[in-house]
Design a protein around this motif. Structure first.
Motif, PDB file in Angstrom:
ATOM      1  N   SER A 238      22.288  33.878  -1.818  1.00  0.00           N
ATOM      2  CA  SER A 238      22.080  32.488  -1.388  1.00  0.00           C
ATOM      3  C   SER A 238      22.253  32.348   0.121  1.00  0.00           C
ATOM      4  CB  SER A 238      23.058  31.557  -2.117  1.00  0.00           C
ATOM      5  OG  SER A 238      22.789  31.532  -3.507  1.00  0.00           O
ATOM      6  N   GLY A 239      23.276  33.013   0.664  1.00  0.00           N
ATOM      7  CA  GLY A 239      23.485  32.976   2.111  1.00  0.00           C
ATOM      8  C   GLY A 239      22.350  33.636   2.863  1.00  0.00           C
ATOM      9  N   LEU A 240      21.872  34.777   2.336  1.00  0.00           N
ATOM     10  CA  LEU A 240      20.768  35.490   2.973  1.00  0.00           C
ATOM     11  C   LEU A 240      19.488  34.648   2.959  1.00  0.00           C
ATOM     12  CD1 LEU A 240      19.568  38.005   4.293  1.00  0.00           C
ATOM     13  CD2 LEU A 240      19.285  38.988   1.994  1.00  0.00           C
ATOM     14  N   SER A 241      19.206  34.034   1.819  1.00  0.00           N
ATOM     15  CA  SER A 241      17.993  33.204   1.727  1.00  0.00           C
ATOM     16  C   SER A 241      18.096  32.001   2.660  1.00  0.00           C
ATOM     17  CB  SER A 241      17.763  32.746   0.284  1.00  0.00           C
ATOM     18  OG  SER A 241      18.794  31.883  -0.155  1.00  0.00           O
ATOM     19  N   ALA A 242      19.297  31.415   2.772  1.00  0.00           N
ATOM     20  CA  ALA A 242      19.477  30.278   3.683  1.00  0.00           C
ATOM     21  C   ALA A 242      19.225  30.697   5.125  1.00  0.00           C
ATOM     22  CB  ALA A 242      20.882  29.707   3.530  1.00  0.00           C
ATOM     23  N   PHE A 243      19.698  31.886   5.489  1.00  0.00           N
ATOM     24  CA  PHE A 243      19.456  32.377   6.849  1.00  0.00           C
ATOM     25  C   PHE A 243      17.967  32.606   7.085  1.00  0.00           C
ATOM     26  CE2 PHE A 243      18.559  36.123   9.465  1.00  0.00           C
ATOM     27  CZ  PHE A 243      18.979  35.652  10.696  1.00  0.00           C
ATOM     28  N   ILE A 244      17.302  33.279   6.144  1.00  0.00           N
ATOM     29  CA  ILE A 244      15.875  33.592   6.322  1.00  0.00           C
ATOM     30  C   ILE A 244      15.054  32.323   6.491  1.00  0.00           C
ATOM     31  CG2 ILE A 244      13.843  34.605   5.205  1.00  0.00           C
ATOM     32  CD1 ILE A 244      15.734  36.666   3.922  1.00  0.00           C
ATOM     33  N   LYS A 245      15.436  31.271   5.772  1.00  0.00           N
ATOM     34  CA  LYS A 245      14.686  30.011   5.854  1.00  0.00           C
ATOM     35  C   LYS A 245      14.835  29.340   7.215  1.00  0.00           C
ATOM     36  CE  LYS A 245      14.792  29.102   0.882  1.00  0.00           C
ATOM     37  NZ  LYS A 245      15.354  28.267  -0.209  1.00  0.00           N
ATOM     38  N   THR A 246      15.829  29.732   7.990  1.00  0.00           N
ATOM     39  CA  THR A 246      15.957  29.184   9.340  1.00  0.00           C
ATOM     40  C   THR A 246      15.104  29.948  10.347  1.00  0.00           C
ATOM     41  OG1 THR A 246      17.833  30.598   9.987  1.00  0.00           O
ATOM     42  CG2 THR A 246      18.344  28.511   8.851  1.00  0.00           C
ATOM     43  N   GLN A 247      14.528  31.064   9.906  1.00  0.00           N
ATOM     44  CA  GLN A 247      13.744  31.908  10.798  1.00  0.00           C
ATOM     45  C   GLN A 247      12.255  31.613  10.633  1.00  0.00           C
ATOM     46  OE1 GLN A 247      15.621  34.083  12.954  1.00  0.00           O
ATOM     47  NE2 GLN A 247      17.074  32.674  12.002  1.00  0.00           N
ATOM     48  N   ALA A 248      11.576  31.445  11.735  1.00  0.00           N
ATOM     49  CA  ALA A 248      10.152  31.113  11.691  1.00  0.00           C
ATOM     50  C   ALA A 248       9.259  32.350  11.667  1.00  0.00           C
ATOM     51  CB  ALA A 248       9.795  30.251  12.896  1.00  0.00           C
ATOM     52  N   THR A 544      25.920  32.593   5.243  1.00  0.00           N
ATOM     53  CA  THR A 544      25.847  31.160   4.945  1.00  0.00           C
ATOM     54  C   THR A 544      26.295  30.348   6.157  1.00  0.00           C
ATOM     55  OG1 THR A 544      26.343  31.627   2.622  1.00  0.00           O
ATOM     56  CG2 THR A 544      26.599  29.356   3.369  1.00  0.00           C
ATOM     57  N   ASP A 545      27.400  30.774   6.786  1.00  0.00           N
ATOM     58  CA  ASP A 545      27.884  30.090   7.983  1.00  0.00           C
ATOM     59  C   ASP A 545      26.878  30.210   9.125  1.00  0.00           C
ATOM     60  OD1 ASP A 545      30.321  29.519   6.661  1.00  0.00           O
ATOM     61  OD2 ASP A 545      31.074  31.510   7.178  1.00  0.00           O
ATOM     62  N   LEU A 546      26.291  31.398   9.281  1.00  0.00           N
ATOM     63  CA  LEU A 546      25.326  31.616  10.347  1.00  0.00           C
ATOM     64  C   LEU A 546      24.097  30.738  10.155  1.00  0.00           C
ATOM     65  CD1 LEU A 546      24.750  33.294  12.876  1.00  0.00           C
ATOM     66  CD2 LEU A 546      23.718  35.035  11.411  1.00  0.00           C
ATOM     67  N   ALA A 547      23.656  30.599   8.898  1.00  0.00           N
ATOM     68  CA  ALA A 547      22.497  29.762   8.604  1.00  0.00           C
ATOM     69  C   ALA A 547      22.786  28.300   8.919  1.00  0.00           C
ATOM     70  CB  ALA A 547      22.094  29.916   7.142  1.00  0.00           C
ATOM     71  N   ALA A 548      24.011  27.870   8.602  1.00  0.00           N
ATOM     72  CA  ALA A 548      24.378  26.471   8.858  1.00  0.00           C
ATOM     73  C   ALA A 548      24.378  26.169  10.348  1.00  0.00           C
ATOM     74  CB  ALA A 548      25.745  26.172   8.258  1.00  0.00           C
ATOM     75  N   VAL A 549      24.884  27.111  11.157  1.00  0.00           N
ATOM     76  CA  VAL A 549      24.909  26.911  12.604  1.00  0.00           C
ATOM     77  C   VAL A 549      23.492  26.906  13.171  1.00  0.00           C
ATOM     78  CG1 VAL A 549      25.593  27.956  14.794  1.00  0.00           C
ATOM     79  CG2 VAL A 549      27.198  27.898  12.885  1.00  0.00           C
ATOM     80  N   THR A 550      22.652  27.824  12.673  1.00  0.00           N
ATOM     81  CA  THR A 550      21.284  27.947  13.182  1.00  0.00           C
ATOM     82  C   THR A 550      20.453  26.718  12.881  1.00  0.00           C
ATOM     83  OG1 THR A 550      21.403  30.342  12.837  1.00  0.00           O
ATOM     84  CG2 THR A 550      19.218  29.397  13.151  1.00  0.00           C
ATOM     85  N   SER A 551      20.690  26.097  11.690  1.00  0.00           N
ATOM     86  CA  SER A 551      19.863  24.970  11.278  1.00  0.00           C
ATOM     87  C   SER A 551      20.325  23.638  11.860  1.00  0.00           C
ATOM     88  CB  SER A 551      19.849  24.871   9.749  1.00  0.00           C
ATOM     89  OG  SER A 551      21.161  24.648   9.247  1.00  0.00           O
ATOM     90  N   LYS A 552      21.494  23.613  12.522  1.00  0.00           N
ATOM     91  CA  LYS A 552      21.988  22.363  13.112  1.00  0.00           C
ATOM     92  C   LYS A 552      21.138  21.966  14.322  1.00  0.00           C
ATOM     93  CE  LYS A 552      26.896  22.594  11.849  1.00  0.00           C
ATOM     94  NZ  LYS A 552      28.270  22.736  12.368  1.00  0.00           N
ATOM     95  N   PRO A 553      21.090  20.675  14.646  1.00  0.00           N
ATOM     96  CA  PRO A 553      20.395  20.246  15.867  1.00  0.00           C
ATOM     97  C   PRO A 553      20.956  20.998  17.064  1.00  0.00           C
ATOM     98  CG  PRO A 553      20.968  18.343  14.529  1.00  0.00           C
ATOM     99  CD  PRO A 553      21.643  19.520  13.891  1.00  0.00           C
ATOM    100  N   GLY A 554      20.059  21.552  17.840  1.00  0.00           N
ATOM    101  CA  GLY A 554      20.511  22.346  18.983  1.00  0.00           C
ATOM    102  C   GLY A 554      20.691  23.809  18.644  1.00  0.00           C
ATOM    103  N   GLY A 555      20.559  24.149  17.321  1.00  0.00           N
ATOM    104  CA  GLY A 555      20.652  25.551  16.927  1.00  0.00           C
ATOM    105  C   GLY A 555      19.409  26.292  17.359  1.00  0.00           C
TER     106      GLY A 555
END
Length: 580
Positions: A238-248, A544-555
């Motif tokens: 789940s954490g890995l998929s969340a991170f990948i979804k933040t990547q374009a 999971t934490d990395l994905a949350a930081v990346t997806s925040k405004p300004g990430g």
């Protein structure tokens, strides 16, 4: 050479070190190149094939390459430039092989003199085919006797050394090339070699007074990070998929085994990620199809074993995630280096769990006895674990490749690593471990080896026993496992191995340094200062934490800060004495 560089390769100028390497091989010197992936090593044997008197004598350049796919890719690129190149493999049509063999042997074909192809040629072959094919050796012998064997190039030369991460016994048989063709210059190239690996490889190839061109391994465009890997497979997926979804953009996930690639790819697919597995158990057609879907952006993520490595021709990979510890820091550097080959910012993330060390160490052992090769494989594994538990990631890589003098210049600041403080350009060091906790951990190992019921402990068993002591009760089991692995990496513990009919089991024992720490308080205090607090591991971020930081405004949303320093390809050259 300058004219060919422009007219054939479309380049205006050599990189700083390429001209010297090309001149050296044209002068008949043995050359060993160490430069990052995409650094232009292949030019140093492709370009010389076109110059000097190569055209007049229809010179042959032999290129030894470990993978058929990599050979075919280079041959296609050379053909597009109008150069004459062949890949001798089972996949090559018989008619084309016949043309190649006849040309190598200098035999005329049925064409008229006007139609006959007299261009110099590059011939690519795997070390296995070179060893087993009498036809290849026969054609090379004729070319050599006619003075047309211009040079021999050995790609991925680190495969020669038992101290390397990708040792291949078939490469050892290349030593006979010097015996067969004593005056033919050899050019060896690799992206991953420590000074020890270079020295070993030079000796095995019997290179004479080789000039070694070393170039910084630093990949300034890659930002390195290590995250804590959750024990629960679904939570990790789940954490890995969340991170990948933040990547374009597209990326690679490396896993340990074929089963893991299939399982993890399935979990990612069920979470909405367009992912595919890639491993050696798939047919060649299946692997090629998966690769092409990824290259053409139909698949965002390939979940692969290390079979997905050499021969990858995709420059815009923006991220590489290792879902488990790599078997060596050399291997990790090479695999993570698939990212950012276009020179633009990229990310390399290692997912670390201490129990991965216990899982990997029996796998890298070929038997229950520790010989030189096994000890090397074990130390390679520990080097990657130290990278995960140490300070600045870039500094760890530079030290490993004997470039410690560049740490002050290259480390810290933007796009360095997760450990460096981007504001002060300083590295945040983990707090040291409490000496009483270290003492209790060593006591657990010492007590297990005493008495009539003495029984060695695995890392898992040792962590359970430490949990019964007052200091250990305050820690979670992952933290206790982390402590024992850190003591192993610090040299206070050592692993011993016992082979059964079905497996190799790893157990912990006290090293000489560990025994001294048990007996002497000063030694214990010094050891504790070298061991990071295990709580720092438990508190470290996850994907999971990395994905949350990346997806925040300004990430970053997959983009990384612009590199302040461009990747440099300057280097040094040194002469290596002839092998004994």
């Amino acid at each position: 050479a300058q004219r060919a560089l422009s007219s054939v390769f479309g380049l205006r100028q050599f990189r700083g070190w390429q001209r010297a390497a090309v001149n050296a091989t044209l002068a008949g010197r043995d050359v060993f190149l160490v430069a990052p992936s995409g650094g232009g090593k292949s030019l140093c044997y492709q370009l010389p094939a076109l110059v000097d008197d190569a055209a007049a004598r229809q010179a042959v350049t032999l290129v030894v390459c470990p993978l058929v796919s990599l050979m075919q890719d280079q041959v296609s690129q050379l053909a597009a430039r109008g150069m004459r190149a062949f890949a001798l493999s089972a996949a090559t049509p018989r008619e084309e092989q016949t043309i190649c063999y006849r040309a190598m042997a200098g035999e005329s074909d049925k064409a008229s003199a006007e139609q006959r192809d007299t261009r110099p040629m590059l011939v690519y072959v795997t070390p296995e085919r070179l060893e087993k094919s009498k036809r290849v050796i026969g054609a090379l012998q004729k070319a050599h006797s006619q003075g047309r064997l211009a040079r021999i190039a050995v790609d991925e030369a680190h495969c020669l050394s038992a101290w390397g991460h990708d040792y291949r016994p078939d490469y050892l048989k290349l030593s006979k090339l010097r015996e067969l063709y004593p005056n033919t210059p050899i050019l060896a190239a690799t992206a991953t070699a420590t000074p020890r690996v270079v020295k070993d490889s030079v000796n095995r190839l019997r290179m004479h007074g080789a000039l070694v061109f070393r170039h910084s391994i630093d990949r300034r465009e890659i930002a390195y990070a290590v995250v804590r890997k959750q024990a629960d497979a679904d939570e990790f997926a789940s954490g890995l998929s969340a991170f990948i979804k933040t990547q374009a953009s597209a990326g690679i996930v490396y896993a340990c085994s074929q089963a893991e690639t299939e399982g993890l790819a399935g979990k990612l697919q069920s979470r909405g990620v367009v992912a595919e597995a890639y491993h050696g158990g798939m047919s060649e057609h299946e692997r090629n199809a998966a690769y092409m879907r990824w290259v053409t952006h139909k698949t965002q993520c390939v979940v692969a074993t290390v079979a997905f490595g050499l021969g990858i021709n995709k420059a815009d990979v923006r991220w590489v995630v290792h879902a488990t510890l790599s078997k060596a820091l050399l291997a990790y550097y090479q695999e993570s280096g698939r990212a950012g080959r276009d020179g633009k910012p990229a990310r390399a993330i290692l997912c670390y769990r201490p129990s991965d060390v216990a899982r990997w160490s029996p796998l890298v052992m070929s038997s229950g006895q520790i010989d030189e090769e096994c000890a090397s494989a074990l130390e390679n594994l520990y080097s990657c674990a130290r990278y995960a538990r140490g300070g600045c990631r870039r500094a760890a890589l530079l030290r490993h490749f004997n470039e410690a003098d560049a740490i002050g210049r290259l480390c810290g600041g933007e796009n360095c690593c997760d450990v460096c403080d981007k504001g002060t350009h300083k590295c945040a060091a983990a707090p040291a471990c409490d000496s009483s906790l270290v003492a209790d951990a060593l006591a657990v190992i010492a007590e297990a080896a005493q008495g009539e019921k003495a029984r060695p402990l695995t890392i898992n068993m040792a962590a359970d026993r430490l949990g019964r002591k007052a200091t250990g009760k305050q820690l979670s089991k992952p933290a206790r496992e982390c402590l024992f692995v850190d003591l192993l990496l610090a040299g206070a513990l050592r692993e011993t191995f016992s082979a059964t009919s079905f497996s190799i089991n790893a157990y912990l024992g006290l090293s000489r340094a560990g025994g001294a720490a048990v007996r002497e308080h000063a030694e214990l205090a010094a050891l504790a200062r070298r061991v990071p607090c295990p709580s720092s591991f438990v508190a470290s971020p996850t994907l999971t934490d990395l994905a949350a930081v990346t997806s925040k405004p300004g990430g970053s949303n997959g983009a990384q800060p612009a590199c302040k320093k461009q990747r440099t390809l300057g280097g040094t050259v040194e002469a290596v004495p002839p092998p004994r």
